[in-house]
Design an enzyme around this catalytic site. Sequence first.
Site, PDB file in Angstrom:
ATOM      1  N   ASP A  21       4.727  -3.342   2.689  1.00 52.13           N
ATOM      2  CA  ASP A  21       4.684  -3.581   4.137  1.00 52.13           C
ATOM      3  C   ASP A  21       4.151  -4.978   4.473  1.00 52.13           C
ATOM      4  O   ASP A  21       4.205  -5.393   5.627  1.00 52.13           O
ATOM      5  CB  ASP A  21       3.879  -2.496   4.873  1.00 52.13           C
ATOM      6  CG  ASP A  21       2.457  -2.340   4.385  1.00 52.13           C
ATOM      7  OD1 ASP A  21       2.257  -2.266   3.156  1.00 52.13           O
ATOM      8  OD2 ASP A  21       1.531  -2.277   5.220  1.00 52.13           O
ATOM      9  N   HIS A  22       3.669  -5.710   3.459  1.00 55.18           N
ATOM     10  CA  HIS A  22       3.132  -7.063   3.702  1.00 55.18           C
ATOM     11  C   HIS A  22       4.029  -8.175   3.161  1.00 55.18           C
ATOM     12  O   HIS A  22       3.823  -9.340   3.499  1.00 55.18           O
ATOM     13  CB  HIS A  22       1.724  -7.176   3.107  1.00 55.18           C
ATOM     14  CG  HIS A  22       0.753  -6.265   3.787  1.00 55.18           C
ATOM     15  ND1 HIS A  22      -0.204  -6.702   4.666  1.00 55.18           N
ATOM     16  CD2 HIS A  22       0.643  -4.905   3.747  1.00 55.18           C
ATOM     17  CE1 HIS A  22      -0.874  -5.661   5.139  1.00 55.18           C
ATOM     18  NE2 HIS A  22      -0.373  -4.550   4.588  1.00 55.18           N
TER      19      HIS A  22
ATOM     20  N   ASP B  49      -5.562  -5.739   4.528  1.00 55.30           N
ATOM     21  CA  ASP B  49      -5.853  -4.298   4.427  1.00 55.30           C
ATOM     22  C   ASP B  49      -7.190  -4.112   3.727  1.00 55.30           C
ATOM     23  O   ASP B  49      -7.393  -4.609   2.615  1.00 55.30           O
ATOM     24  CB  ASP B  49      -4.762  -3.579   3.617  1.00 55.30           C
ATOM     25  CG  ASP B  49      -3.496  -3.377   4.424  1.00 55.30           C
ATOM     26  OD1 ASP B  49      -3.393  -3.941   5.525  1.00 55.30           O
ATOM     27  OD2 ASP B  49      -2.603  -2.639   3.939  1.00 55.30           O
TER      28      ASP B  49
HETATM   29 ZN   LIG Z   1      -0.588  -2.425   4.767  1.00 55.87          ZN
HETATM   30 ZN   LIG Z   2      -2.079  -2.304   1.716  1.00 57.63          ZN
END
Ligand SMILES: [Zn+2]
Ligand SMILES: [Zn+2]
Length: 353
Positions: free
Chosen positions: A114-115, A229
């Site tokens: 997701d990054h 995160d």
């Molecule tokens: Zn994330």
């Molecule tokens: Zn993460």
Amino acid sequence: MKKLLLALVALIAISLAAFQLPAVQDRLVDQAIRRNMDNADRGALFNDDALRLLVCGSSSPFPSEDRARPCLAVIAGGKFYVVDTGPGSWNRMALLRIPGERIGGVLLTHFHSDHIGDLGEFNMQTWVAGRPGPLPVYGPPGVERVVAGYTEAYALDNGYRVAHHSAEFLPPGKGLMEAHAVDAHDGARPLFTDGELRVTIFPVHHNPIEPAVGYRFDYKGRSLVISGDTTKDPRLTAVARGADLLAHEAQNQELVARMASLAGELDRPRLKKVLGDIPSYHTSPVEAAGVANEAGVKLLLLYHLTPPPPRAVEGVFLRGVAAVRPQGVALAHDGDLVELPLAGGEPKLSRLR
Ligand SMILES: [Zn+2]
Ligand SMILES: [Zn+2]
């Protein structure tokens, strides 16, 4: 009254008929194209009168109609630097009409999909836009593998573009990425400087994901910190001390627990398992508010929203926060812009259209 109604119906009928006229259609199409392409007004974002943060992705891995996955663009000294390139984030930048050629670099916090999902698109699209050289990509060790992988995945397309548009228009050397790995596992350290911009990399706790980092940007007396995160981490609090803006990830554990319970009811056992695992490596909004207070930051902007709350009831996400931090908290949306004027003053929050 009856006449008025008839006139109204006639007006609607004429308007609908007008939309079928080619000349009217052409005019509307031209207007829409112009709106999507004209980025002359975006020059003001790069004026050297503020340090700015633009949200190019406010969501977490969960699907969202109107939020891309994590992406924050820091604008300073005439360039923008992108922290994480989550899926959908290049599309958001393009919709926001940000001039891609002004990219100064990409900084990755860690290598969860997701990054990093749009790294190839950021490289390709900013090269086509006229980036003046290779794209620097910073991150903790492992960034070389990610860059090598995306370079290989896009190698055929790079060749197509050069063959199609000419090497003069798209110099192949400028389409490359340059990986810069910096090991920060034992503490914060300088990452790079660009003119008066100073960037610091620091470790965060996202176990078992290792390495994971955040970044601090200092420019002409203003400063902002991006968490990446992490769980609530005192190392981040120390780095963020006195910053103007803290963009911190946030996961509402009550909502995640409700989702897990509903996943059970809906016979989605794999989703339930994932939802049960994730609370251990993220920070709740209330905890993030505590970090912001301890660090003494002016504004806390919560992003990487897990789960992304529906617009109409997004206040649910912030339950309990006001008791800890009554003011100076905002929930990020794609397109949100925070400006830290170099002349001083409070952070200004607005939204780009
Ligand atoms: Zn994330
Ligand atoms: Zn993460």
